[in-house]
Write a protein that holds these residues in place. Structure first.
Motif, PDB file in Angstrom:
ATOM      1  N   ASN A 205       0.833  -1.246  -0.027  1.00 43.99           N
ATOM      2  CA  ASN A 205      -0.044   0.085  -0.108  1.00 43.99           C
ATOM      3  C   ASN A 205       0.943   1.299   0.022  1.00 43.99           C
ATOM      4  O   ASN A 205       2.183   1.268   0.022  1.00 43.99           O
ATOM      5  N   LEU A 206       0.398   2.370   0.058  1.00 43.98           N
ATOM      6  CA  LEU A 206       1.094   3.478  -0.168  1.00 43.98           C
ATOM      7  C   LEU A 206       2.053   3.824   1.135  1.00 43.98           C
ATOM      8  O   LEU A 206       3.305   4.206   0.707  1.00 43.98           O
ATOM      9  N   TYR A 209       4.854   1.466   0.659  1.00 45.86           N
ATOM     10  CA  TYR A 209       5.813   1.907  -0.679  1.00 45.86           C
ATOM     11  C   TYR A 209       6.748   2.848  -0.114  1.00 45.86           C
ATOM     12  O   TYR A 209       7.766   2.755  -0.487  1.00 45.86           O
ATOM     13  N   LYS A 210       6.176   3.964   0.633  1.00 45.81           N
ATOM     14  CA  LYS A 210       7.416   5.061   1.278  1.00 45.81           C
ATOM     15  C   LYS A 210       8.403   4.247   1.942  1.00 45.81           C
ATOM     16  O   LYS A 210       9.368   4.672   1.872  1.00 45.81           O
ATOM     17  N   PHE A 230       0.265   3.406  -8.473  1.00 47.02           N
ATOM     18  CA  PHE A 230      -0.527   4.278  -7.603  1.00 47.02           C
ATOM     19  C   PHE A 230      -1.507   5.263  -8.114  1.00 47.02           C
ATOM     20  O   PHE A 230      -2.567   5.526  -7.870  1.00 47.02           O
ATOM     21  N   LYS A 234      -5.359   5.574  -7.446  1.00 48.88           N
ATOM     22  CA  LYS A 234      -6.080   7.047  -7.114  1.00 48.88           C
ATOM     23  C   LYS A 234      -7.383   7.588  -8.057  1.00 48.88           C
ATOM     24  O   LYS A 234      -7.940   8.447  -7.521  1.00 48.88           O
ATOM     25  N   LEU A 260      -4.302   1.357  -2.099  1.00 47.54           N
ATOM     26  CA  LEU A 260      -3.816   2.790  -1.661  1.00 47.54           C
ATOM     27  C   LEU A 260      -3.851   2.468  -0.021  1.00 47.54           C
ATOM     28  O   LEU A 260      -3.153   3.273   0.738  1.00 47.54           O
TER      29      LEU A 260
END
Length: 261
Positions: A205-206, A209-210, A230, A234, A260
Motif C-alpha cells: 500500500n502507499l 511503498y514509502k 498508485f 487513485k 491505496l
C-alpha cells in the motif's frame, strides 16, 4: 448498469527482449477472455539499434533522454518493428489485434515535457486519452496494441514511458469499464531481495511503498513504474498487479498487488 471488465496489460523487460518469452506470453494473452488492451515497451532493441548507428542512449532516473536522432530510432523500433511483430504474433494466435501509436486515430495526445531540472528531449507527458475511440475498437472485437509513442497534434511524435501510457489508458477506460491493470515483466513481482526471485512482496500500500523507498528496496527504474501504479489506483482503476506472465495464465498467487490502504 454494471460495467464490464477490461484487462489492460503492459509488457516490458525480458518479455520483450526474449523472442521465446514474448511468443509464449502473447499466446497466453490471446486466450485471455473478454475485453483487453496490450501496451508494450521497447526492451533493449532500441538501445541495440541506436548503438549500431553510433548513438549513445542516455538514461536519467530510469527514463530515457530522447534527442532528435534517438526519437527517430525509438519510433522505428517501437511503432514499427516491435509493434508489428507483436500484432502479427497475436494474429497468428487468432487474436484480432491492431497496432497503434498515440497518433493513430488521435488515441493519445501528449505534450513535450517542460524542462525543469532535467531536459528529457522529445519525451511526452500525456494530456488526453481518447477513450471513446479506443472503446470503438473494443466493441468491434479488435484488440488495441499500443507502443510507447504519442503525439502533440502539431505533427510532433513523442517518446512516452510505456508504464505511464498503461496507467493513463487504464484511468481513461475506467470511466467505461471495471479495469484491471497488470504490469508484466521477467520478475515474479516486487522483490524484497533482488538475489531471491521468490522474495515477492505480495501486497504494497502507499505507506509500505514509502517505507520500501526509504529502505532502498524500491529504486531506479521501479520508481516510475510504482508511481504509475498508485496514480492509476487513485484515479479509479479497480485493481493493479505486478508480476510475470503467470499473472495472465492465473497459474500462481506469487505476484504483487497494489492498494491505496
Amino acid at each position: 448498469m454494471t460495467k464490464q471488465k477490461l484487462h489492460i496489460v503492459k509488457i516490458g523487460g525480458n518479455v520483450i527482449n526474449d523472442d521465446g518469452a514474448l511468443r509464449s506470453f502473447l499466446k497466453d494473452f490471446s486466450v485471455l477472455e473478454g475485453f483487453k488492451i496490450l501496451i508494450h515497451g521497447g526492451g533493449n532493441k532500441a538501445t541495440e539499434i541506436a548503438s549500431e548507428m553510433g548513438l549513445k542512449p542516455k538514461m536519467i532516473n530510469g527514463r530515457r533522454v530522447t534527442d532528435k536522432a534517438n526519437l527517430e530510432v525509438v519510433t522505428m523500433v517501437y511503432a514499427g518493428l516491435l509493434n508489428k511483430k507483436v500484432t502479427a504474433i497475436l494474429q497468428q494466435n487468432n487474436c484480432n489485434a491492431i497496432g497503434l501509436s498515440g497518433a493513430d486515430a488521435n488515441c493519445i495526445l501528449a505534450n513535450k515535457r517542460i524542462v525543469k531540472d532535467v531536459d528529457y528531449g522529445f519525451a511526452g507527458d500525456i494530456d488526453v486519452v481518447n477513450s471513446e475511440t479506443i472503446n470503438m475498437f473494443l466493441q468491434h472485437n479488435i484488440v488495441p496494441v499500443f507502443c510507447a509513442i504519442t503525439h502533440d497534434k502539431k505533427g510532433q511524435l513523442l517518446n512516452t514511458n510505456a508504464d505511464t501510457i498503461a496507467s493513463e489508458v487504464a484511468i481513461a477506460m475506467s470511466n467505461l469499464f471495471n479495469v484491471e491493470l497488470s504490469y508484466v515483466f521477467e520478475l515474479k513481482g516486487v522483490l524484497s531481495s533482488i538475489e531471491d526471485e521468490n522474495s515477492v512482496i505480495k501486497e504494497i500500500n502507499l505507506q509500505k511503498y514509502k517505507q520500501l523507498i526509504e529502505q532502498n528496496i524500491i529504486s531506479d527504474g521501479m520508481l516510475p513504474k510504482m508511481d504509475n501504479c498508485f496514480n492509476a489506483l487513485k484515479k479509479g482503476v479497480q485493481k493493479v498487479k505486478i508480476g510475470n506472465s503467470s499473472l495472465i495464465k492465473k497459474t500462481t498467487d506469487l505476484y504483487t498487488t497494489l492498494s491505496l490502504r
